[in-house]
Write an enzyme that holds these catalytic residues in place. Structure first.
Site, PDB file in Angstrom:
ATOM      1  N   ASN A 158       1.147  -1.092   0.106  1.00  0.00           N
ATOM      2  CA  ASN A 158      -0.213  -0.277  -0.205  1.00  0.00           C
ATOM      3  C   ASN A 158       1.171   1.307   0.332  1.00  0.00           C
ATOM      4  OD1 ASN A 158      -1.786   2.268   1.657  1.00  0.00           O
ATOM      5  ND2 ASN A 158      -3.623  -0.132   0.856  1.00  0.00           N
ATOM      6  N   ASP A 266      -5.324   8.473   6.049  1.00  0.00           N
ATOM      7  CA  ASP A 266      -4.673   7.870   5.248  1.00  0.00           C
ATOM      8  C   ASP A 266      -3.293   7.810   5.218  1.00  0.00           C
ATOM      9  OD1 ASP A 266      -4.185   6.546   2.875  1.00  0.00           O
ATOM     10  OD2 ASP A 266      -6.042   7.444   2.497  1.00  0.00           O
TER      11      ASP A 266
END
Length: 364
Positions: A158, A266
């Site tokens: 990610n 995030d």
């Protein structure tokens, strides 16, 4: 023809425009979102943040046309920013000298996080299909750095960061294999969602194994702290802090930031003063009870937090206190410091790329 601010202003209401074989994207919107100084989008939540707001700098919209912008990384040698457009399976390039926004790589194996290593090479998390971490060499060839751990495929790499000693640290949640929007749905082979370290000899080590879908990560300026976003399981999204040992191990896990149950932390970056500049927005959580009905009498469940109140960049000091907020018209997923002096904040936000000059410089 690249898409520049001059082009944008001259196109009037032409809408989304593709230039040069469909590779340059722009929109007929003013580059500057707010004309007033100081920009009302930059909110001071604590007096300590005032020195980071440049009075005569405004949020700029540099490019658009993406479906979910992520993973920006700045390359000072070329004065460009690379960022992922995950659902469109491509990496985009913003050239800050020529003010152009073009396709850098397509297809891109649904790339997510990107970083620059200490030799100026691109490190990329390909978070679906290939499910690997790669390095783009100076000649353009691709070197696979990691695609499996203990004989089983990685989940969906990610976000990634490169430490000053050349080690590469990345998170491996499930997002890229959960469905068909950001890749291909597949069954995970790893029993946990980990944070990994790739050593200079290529050895892959699982550093953290107890976080549920770790997401963004970054080091403190002195690299004695590692910060990691946990997407779920605390029960709210959180940023965890770890002490980093000389041998590359981590210890003393402590919660630095706990988002509200409607807030979405995030990707993030750390400045030279140790502040955390975090992509922020609504996590889509609904209120437990309906708040009303529509004209047909059907129940309506509203979000716990309104996106228009949450979308942007939240800035926390090293103690985890929110000190500033940059309000954006789209949710910010990730960001990077760039520019010749490291004080231009690039914000990858849903469909668009934004930038703001600030009184802070990114930690190197």
């Amino acid at each position: 023809m690249g898409m520049t601010r001059r082009n944008i202003l001259s196109l009037g209401g032409a809408g989304l425009v593709a230039a040069a074989a469909g590779k340059a994207w722009g929109q007929s919107l003013p580059a500057i979102l707010n004309q007033r100084y100081p920009d009302p989008s930059v909110e001071i939540l604590d007096p300590s943040f005032a020195k980071y707001r440049i009075y005569s700098a405004s949020v700029e919209k540099l490019g658009t046309g993406m479906r979910w912008a992520e993973g920006p990384a700045y390359f000072p040698e070329e004065r460009c920013l690379l960022l992922s457009d995950i659902p469109n399976n491509r990496i985009m390039k913003y050239d800050e000298v020529n003010d152009t926004f073009t396709v850098f790589r397509s297809p891109a194996n649904f790339s997510n996080g990107n970083a620059r290593d200490r030799e100026g090479r691109l490190i990329t998390c390909e978070h679906s299909i290939t499910r690997r971490v790669t390095r783009t060499e100076k000649n353009g060839s691709i070197t696979v750095l990691a695609d499996a751990f203990e004989g089983k495929r990685l989940n969906a790499p990610n976000d990634v960061v490169v430490k000053s000693d050349g080690t590469i640290w990345f998170t491996d949640p499930l997002f890229g294999i959960n469905g068909y929007y950001e890749g291909e749905k597949e069954t995970p082979e790893q029993s946990t969602t980990n944070v990994y370290r790739i050593d200079s000899d290529g050895k892959l080590t699982a550093i953290i194994t107890d976080l549920v879908n770790p997401n963004g990560l970054a080091f403190s300026p002195d690299e004695k702290k590692l910060y990691v976003v946990e997407w779920k399981g605390t029960p709210n999204r959180s940023i965890w802090s770890y002490d980093v040992g000389a041998d590359g191990t981590v210890s003393n896990k402590a919660k630095l930031v706990d988002a509200a149950d409607f807030g979405a932390l995030d990707g993030f970056r750390v400045d030279r003063d140790g502040n955390l500049w975090c992509g922020y927005g609504s996590n889509g959580a609904l209120k437990d009870e309906p708040t009303g009905t529509d004209t047909a009498g059907r129940k309506i469940y509203e979000l716990k937090g309104k996106p228009e109140d949450l979308d942007g960049v939240m800035v926390f000091n090293p103690e985890g206190k929110p000190i500033g907020f940059i309000r954006l018209p789209e949710r910010c997923a990730n960001l990077a410091f760039g520019g010749p002096n490291g004080n231009r904040l690039y914000m990858a936000s849903s469909h668009s790329l934004y930038a703001l000059y600030v009184g802070a410089q990114g930690a190197v």
